[in-house]
Design a protein around this motif. Sequence first.
Motif, short mmCIF file in Angstrom:
data_model
loop_
_atom_site.label_atom_id
_atom_site.label_comp_id
_atom_site.label_asym_id
_atom_site.label_seq_id
_atom_site.Cartn_x
_atom_site.Cartn_y
_atom_site.Cartn_z
N ALA A 215 0.82 -1.22 0.00
CA ALA A 215 0.00 0.00 0.00
C ALA A 215 0.85 1.25 0.00
CB ALA A 215 -0.91 -0.01 1.22
N ASN A 216 2.13 1.10 -0.28
CA ASN A 216 3.04 2.22 -0.11
C ASN A 216 3.75 2.59 -1.41
OD1 ASN A 216 3.87 4.16 1.59
ND2 ASN A 216 5.33 2.94 2.72
N ASP A 217 3.01 2.64 -2.49
CA ASP A 217 3.57 3.11 -3.76
C ASP A 217 4.03 4.56 -3.60
OD1 ASP A 217 2.87 0.71 -4.84
OD2 ASP A 217 1.08 1.47 -5.87
N ILE A 218 5.02 4.93 -4.39
CA ILE A 218 5.54 6.30 -4.35
C ILE A 218 5.19 7.00 -5.67
CG2 ILE A 218 7.62 7.72 -4.26
CD1 ILE A 218 8.88 5.70 -2.46
N THR A 219 4.47 8.12 -5.57
CA THR A 219 4.17 8.91 -6.77
C THR A 219 5.34 9.86 -7.03
OG1 THR A 219 3.03 10.63 -5.50
CG2 THR A 219 1.70 8.78 -6.29
N ILE A 220 5.70 9.97 -8.29
CA ILE A 220 6.86 10.79 -8.68
C ILE A 220 6.42 11.75 -9.79
CG2 ILE A 220 9.21 10.74 -9.61
CD1 ILE A 220 9.40 7.83 -8.62
N ASN A 221 6.82 13.01 -9.63
CA ASN A 221 6.56 14.02 -10.65
C ASN A 221 7.88 14.68 -11.04
OD1 ASN A 221 6.13 17.27 -10.94
ND2 ASN A 221 4.62 16.14 -12.11
N ILE A 222 8.15 14.73 -12.32
CA ILE A 222 9.36 15.37 -12.84
C ILE A 222 8.94 16.44 -13.85
CG2 ILE A 222 11.57 15.04 -14.04
CD1 ILE A 222 11.42 12.08 -13.20
N LEU A 223 9.34 17.68 -13.59
CA LEU A 223 9.06 18.78 -14.50
C LEU A 223 10.40 19.37 -14.93
CD1 LEU A 223 6.94 20.61 -15.83
CD2 LEU A 223 7.07 22.10 -13.82
N ALA A 224 10.63 19.42 -16.24
CA ALA A 224 11.91 19.90 -16.75
C ALA A 224 11.67 20.85 -17.92
CB ALA A 224 12.78 18.73 -17.20
N GLN A 225 12.47 21.92 -17.95
CA GLN A 225 12.40 22.88 -19.05
C GLN A 225 13.80 23.15 -19.56
OE1 GLN A 225 9.78 26.15 -18.49
NE2 GLN A 225 10.77 27.45 -20.03
N ALA A 226 13.96 23.04 -20.87
CA ALA A 226 15.28 23.20 -21.48
C ALA A 226 15.27 24.33 -22.50
CB ALA A 226 15.71 21.90 -22.17
N ALA A 227 16.37 25.09 -22.54
CA ALA A 227 16.56 26.16 -23.51
C ALA A 227 18.00 26.64 -23.41
CB ALA A 227 15.60 27.32 -23.28
N ASN A 228 18.60 26.92 -24.57
CA ASN A 228 19.94 27.52 -24.62
C ASN A 228 20.97 26.75 -23.80
OD1 ASN A 228 18.93 29.70 -26.20
ND2 ASN A 228 18.20 30.69 -24.32
N ASP A 229 20.99 25.44 -23.98
CA ASP A 229 21.97 24.56 -23.31
C ASP A 229 21.78 24.47 -21.80
OD1 ASP A 229 23.50 23.13 -25.06
OD2 ASP A 229 25.00 24.69 -25.35
N SER A 230 20.59 24.83 -21.31
CA SER A 230 20.31 24.74 -19.89
C SER A 230 19.06 23.91 -19.65
CB SER A 230 20.10 26.14 -19.28
OG SER A 230 21.28 26.91 -19.38
N LEU A 231 19.09 23.11 -18.59
CA LEU A 231 17.97 22.26 -18.25
C LEU A 231 17.65 22.46 -16.77
CD1 LEU A 231 16.01 19.89 -18.96
CD2 LEU A 231 17.82 18.34 -18.21
N SER A 232 16.46 22.98 -16.50
CA SER A 232 16.00 23.17 -15.12
C SER A 232 15.01 22.05 -14.78
CB SER A 232 15.32 24.53 -14.95
OG SER A 232 16.26 25.57 -15.17
#
Length: 359
Positions: A215-232
């Motif tokens: 009963a202990n699944d882990i929810t994961i959210n990944i948000l990424a934005q890339a531009a001009n050789d940078s990835l946040s």
Amino acid sequence: EFKMQVDSFNPFNLGLTNIHEDNYISFRLSSKITGNNPENSNINTIINDFTLKGPKEENKIREFILNANALERKKILTVTSDFINGHLTGIYSYKTLANSFKLALQRVMPSLFPSYEVAATANDFSFDFVINNTTTLTKIFNLPVTVNKMSLLHGSCNDLHKAFSLSGRLKGIDYGKRKYKHINFSSKIDTTTNINEINLVRAPMPDDSKEFNAANDITINILAQAANDSLSTNIKWNNLYIPTNKGDVKIDIALARNTENNLDVTALLHKGEITQSDTTWQLSPGKVTSSNGTINIDNFSLQSNSQHVQIDGNIGKLPEDSLNIDLRHIDMEYMFDIVDFHPVDLGGEVTGKIHATSL
């Protein structure tokens, strides 16, 4: 047009593979091709009863059909099989399809693919695929990933408009012993900006400790934005149960080509929190760089009350490269749980400093 039948073929005996030593392959193949080159040809290829038979089990792919049709202004490539069905439709060249994906990445992360490595293309296409259970495929080809439930993939690319999109819904996949489910992802590149989002659930491993119960699944959210050789990137996870296992980590990654044309990577770690079994750890700002085969770690620090882990130094091939690790009241088994890494069965509390070289 040609037909071929193969019975009891052992690729291991010919040195073509290092797996399936006592297994034998059988299949029937028929193909009909009209046209004078792949770009304007109509192709119909059918593989029936592809079977890998071993001493203890037999794995069979009943049918795989590939149709490629060249119409007046567009092409249609369709795949029909036990494990994947779908189509690729549009105006494209088979020779430059891979370049379209590279160009999409190059627009937002140009240092990944220097411009002289990627030829310009003018493809305009879309694709839709349905992936069914791939357990048989995994066994035959010894793949690390298995799709165990029906999954959907959709994408499109227009080189002239500098647009690319990819989205998918995967109901369940296995990666080694780890199970993931309810995976939804999307990626969109428009001119010079890329936005990605991934949501998924990590299921417990069969041999996980009691805090990772069914009963202990882990929810994961990944948000990424890339531009001009940078990835946040912002990574969040939460099990929503007791004991609490959650985290919120932000990382900024920058790419660049150095004077030797090698890829330099700089990762800035922002202040964050990681909670494991109800204990909260503070992640301090730090930096990790990689250049010409040397990794530099500057102030990687996790702290919880009187406990802390601090890492500084270099990982590389030079004699002077060394890594300094400062540990205070650290339960090693607990720490391995945080990073989900269990190389050995190691427990106990550790306090001290480690100086490591030749890493």
